[in-house]
Design an enzyme around this catalytic site. Sequence first.
Site, PDB file in Angstrom:
ATOM      1  N   GLY A   1       0.832  -1.199   0.000  1.00 51.59           N
ATOM      2  CA  GLY A   1       0.000   0.000   0.000  1.00 51.59           C
ATOM      3  C   GLY A   1       0.862   1.242   0.000  1.00 51.59           C
TER       4      GLY A   1
ATOM      5  N   GLU B   1       5.623  -3.370   0.853  1.00 54.64           N
ATOM      6  CA  GLU B   1       5.654  -3.110  -0.601  1.00 54.64           C
ATOM      7  C   GLU B   1       4.927  -1.788  -0.809  1.00 54.64           C
ATOM      8  OE1 GLU B   1       7.085  -4.960  -2.900  1.00 54.64           O
ATOM      9  OE2 GLU B   1       7.530  -6.801  -1.801  1.00 54.64           O
TER      10      GLU B   1
ATOM     11  N   CYS C   1       1.928   0.525  -8.864  1.00 47.14           N
ATOM     12  CA  CYS C   1       3.046   1.037  -8.057  1.00 47.14           C
ATOM     13  C   CYS C   1       4.286   1.276  -8.903  1.00 47.14           C
ATOM     14  CB  CYS C   1       3.352   0.072  -6.917  1.00 47.14           C
ATOM     15  SG  CYS C   1       3.511  -1.622  -7.470  1.00 47.14           S
TER      16      CYS C   1
ATOM     17  N   GLU D   1       4.447  10.711  -5.585  1.00 45.54           N
ATOM     18  CA  GLU D   1       3.830   9.614  -6.361  1.00 45.54           C
ATOM     19  C   GLU D   1       2.479  10.091  -6.891  1.00 45.54           C
ATOM     20  OE1 GLU D   1       2.327   6.172  -4.199  1.00 45.54           O
ATOM     21  OE2 GLU D   1       2.768   4.879  -5.907  1.00 45.54           O
TER      22      GLU D   1
HETATM   23  P1  NDP Z   1      -3.444   2.442   1.208  1.00 50.25           P
HETATM   24  O1  NDP Z   1      -2.139   2.532   1.903  1.00 50.25           O
HETATM   25  O2  NDP Z   1      -4.393   3.555   1.347  1.00 50.25           O
HETATM   26  O3  NDP Z   1      -4.252   1.127   1.677  1.00 50.25           O
HETATM   27  C1  NDP Z   1      -3.653  -0.148   1.620  1.00 50.25           C
HETATM   28  C2  NDP Z   1      -4.313  -1.038   2.650  1.00 50.25           C
HETATM   29  O4  NDP Z   1      -4.002  -0.552   3.959  1.00 50.25           O
HETATM   30  C3  NDP Z   1      -5.832  -1.075   2.561  1.00 50.25           C
HETATM   31  O5  NDP Z   1      -6.295  -2.359   2.865  1.00 50.25           O
HETATM   32  C4  NDP Z   1      -6.243  -0.088   3.641  1.00 50.25           C
HETATM   33  O6  NDP Z   1      -7.543  -0.284   4.136  1.00 50.25           O
HETATM   34  C5  NDP Z   1      -5.208  -0.421   4.701  1.00 50.25           C
HETATM   35  N1  NDP Z   1      -5.052   0.596   5.732  1.00 50.25           N
HETATM   36  C6  NDP Z   1      -5.373   1.912   5.688  1.00 50.25           C
HETATM   37  N2  NDP Z   1      -5.077   2.505   6.871  1.00 50.25           N
HETATM   38  C7  NDP Z   1      -4.552   1.545   7.671  1.00 50.25           C
HETATM   39  C8  NDP Z   1      -4.062   1.533   9.009  1.00 50.25           C
HETATM   40  N3  NDP Z   1      -4.022   2.628   9.761  1.00 50.25           N
HETATM   41  N4  NDP Z   1      -3.593   0.365   9.499  1.00 50.25           N
HETATM   42  C9  NDP Z   1      -3.603  -0.753   8.758  1.00 50.25           C
HETATM   43  N5  NDP Z   1      -4.080  -0.810   7.475  1.00 50.25           N
HETATM   44  C10 NDP Z   1      -4.531   0.331   6.945  1.00 50.25           C
HETATM   45  O7  NDP Z   1      -3.084   2.162  -0.334  1.00 50.25           O
HETATM   46  P2  NDP Z   1      -4.056   2.047  -1.582  1.00 50.25           P
HETATM   47  O8  NDP Z   1      -5.016   0.928  -1.405  1.00 50.25           O
HETATM   48  O9  NDP Z   1      -4.593   3.389  -1.925  1.00 50.25           O
HETATM   49  O10 NDP Z   1      -2.999   1.575  -2.700  1.00 50.25           O
HETATM   50  C11 NDP Z   1      -2.187   2.464  -3.380  1.00 50.25           C
HETATM   51  C12 NDP Z   1      -0.784   2.468  -2.846  1.00 50.25           C
HETATM   52  O11 NDP Z   1      -0.251   1.161  -2.823  1.00 50.25           O
HETATM   53  C13 NDP Z   1       0.157   3.268  -3.740  1.00 50.25           C
HETATM   54  O12 NDP Z   1       1.029   4.037  -2.961  1.00 50.25           O
HETATM   55  C14 NDP Z   1       0.914   2.180  -4.483  1.00 50.25           C
HETATM   56  O13 NDP Z   1       2.141   2.589  -4.990  1.00 50.25           O
HETATM   57  C15 NDP Z   1       1.031   1.132  -3.447  1.00 50.25           C
HETATM   58  N6  NDP Z   1       1.291  -0.176  -4.045  1.00 50.25           N
HETATM   59  C16 NDP Z   1       2.530  -0.756  -3.922  1.00 50.25           C
HETATM   60  C17 NDP Z   1       2.820  -1.950  -4.555  1.00 50.25           C
HETATM   61  C18 NDP Z   1       4.153  -2.619  -4.428  1.00 50.25           C
HETATM   62  O14 NDP Z   1       4.253  -3.796  -4.762  1.00 50.25           O
HETATM   63  N7  NDP Z   1       5.193  -1.945  -3.974  1.00 50.25           N
HETATM   64  C19 NDP Z   1       1.816  -2.610  -5.393  1.00 50.25           C
HETATM   65  C20 NDP Z   1       0.546  -1.932  -5.426  1.00 50.25           C
HETATM   66  C21 NDP Z   1       0.307  -0.761  -4.782  1.00 50.25           C
HETATM   67  P3  NDP Z   1      -8.782   0.590   3.595  1.00 50.25           P
HETATM   68  O15 NDP Z   1      -8.891   0.317   2.146  1.00 50.25           O
HETATM   69  O16 NDP Z   1      -9.915   0.086   4.384  1.00 50.25           O
HETATM   70  O17 NDP Z   1      -8.445   2.022   3.887  1.00 50.25           O
END
Ligand code: NDP
Length: 469
Positions: free
Chosen positions: A225, A245, A279, A373
């Site tokens: 994320g 990641e 990403c 980003e």
């Molecule tokens: P987020 O960081 O917003 O969310 C990722 C996950 O974390 C979701 O399940 C989200 O839940 C959860 N989350 C949010 N807040 C918390 C918290 N406080 N504690 C624990 N979990 C939490 O990312 P996005 O879904 O918007 O994805 C986009 C991002 O992911 C981009 O920055 C992208 O570059 C990165 N990414 C990286 C990859 C890699 O392989 N390096 C691959 C794909 C994406 P909820 O949805 O309920 O908020």
Amino acid sequence: MKMHIGGQWLDKDEKIEVQNPYDGSVIDTVPKSTPDDVSKAIATAQKGAQVMRRMPAYERYQLLDKAARLMYERQDDLGRTITMEEGKVIAEGVGEAGRSAETITLSAEEAKRLTGETLDLSAASNGVGKFGFTLRVPCGVVAAITPFNFPLNLVCHKVGPALAAGNAVVVKPASDTPLSAIKLVEILLEAGFPPEAVSVVTGSGSTIGDAVASDPRVRKISFTGSRDVGEHICRTAGLKKVTMELGSNSPVVVMDDADLDKVADGVALAGFANAGQVCISAQRILVQEKAYDDFTDALKSRVEGITTGDPLTEATKMGPMIRESDAERVESWVQDAVAGGARLVAGGSRSGTMHQPTILADVEPGMRVSCDEIFGPAVALTRVGDIDRAIAIANDTNYGLSASIFTQDIDRAIKYAQNVDSGNIHINWGTMWRADMMPYGGVKDSGMGKEGPKYTVQEMTETKMVVIH
Ligand code: NDP
């Protein structure tokens, strides 16, 4: 759909609506879970971890292999689910479903390869006459927290290796896209995994995230994320193994000896697939002076040919962004860049969640479209003088996930590969390329640890050293 905790499918009165990002229609609902639900899921996973630990490797292989076959059989349905909840075009949705099945197959194979090593302890002055070897054992309970943009394959990259290595797993999918993850859990249970071994909890990360990350019964957190949420999880996790990641603003360097048609094809794909919400999307395009104008023209014609619209329609080449607020953010960053002197070559407009594919030229590296980003359908072109300047700008970022260079000069290519700080380097293709078996992960703020089933099972197991005296 329901969530799977405590070894059974559960619903709640309070729901989260899952919307189609293209038209805002409600596709389905999932339960809005609480920290208590998370605690229950982890308690069950602890029991599941005991069951999985005793399950022979060959059986883990067989169950994953069966799950992969079920996924191939249901590839079209899984692909459609991905497209409906995430908004990527149907070809990409079905493609992701196929890759997800392959990730589970790769994981199945790794179940048979969990080996240790023997050590010649006589190499130590106090080790003569002793025999040593290592054992790899499962971590126990693995928590998988996943993003919206690859709602099935990135779940498979965590769940497959976790089960292959003999762990139990609790999945917390993104709230925008939980449906394909729930379908995966249905398939794993149908394949024969014990109900205690696989849980999926649906709920907002801001409400239940800390309950997942802070729980001492979880031994390993695998998170994909955004950078900021990743850092928060690391702080909350305490003494646990973590894989992170995270995001990036990937650079593509175009040297003046490059095949510009090939570059334009590569950048059009790497910059705009899944509306730039990958990403490793190409974001910062660093073009050598002599190639700059010709490349800009070649890219413009390709980008203007990307048809946008309903992602379920075959002719559509780019769908919406996940949320209107994200499309608004991209729009405002593009406007800021233009106000700061960048030139709009293509796109720039937005309607609801749909942001048109956008090219900005003459971008200064300090502009937000370059240094943060963007995670949307826009690329930023910047002129560079030579390979050294290109490397310096490529490295002038906190991120380091994927970087690429187009050149016919092997010396420049190798210099780039050696000197750019990035987990993945591509020579003569864009940044957005991945085979699911390869080691994949970032450096700097793009995270730590590697995915790819062979590498993930290492991260989801512990090494025990055994010495016979
Ligand atoms: P987020 O960081 O917003 O969310 C990722 C996950 O974390 C979701 O399940 C989200 O839940 C959860 N989350 C949010 N807040 C918390 C918290 N406080 N504690 C624990 N979990 C939490 O990312 P996005 O879904 O918007 O994805 C986009 C991002 O992911 C981009 O920055 C992208 O570059 C990165 N990414 C990286 C990859 C890699 O392989 N390096 C691959 C794909 C994406 P909820 O949805 O309920 O908020």
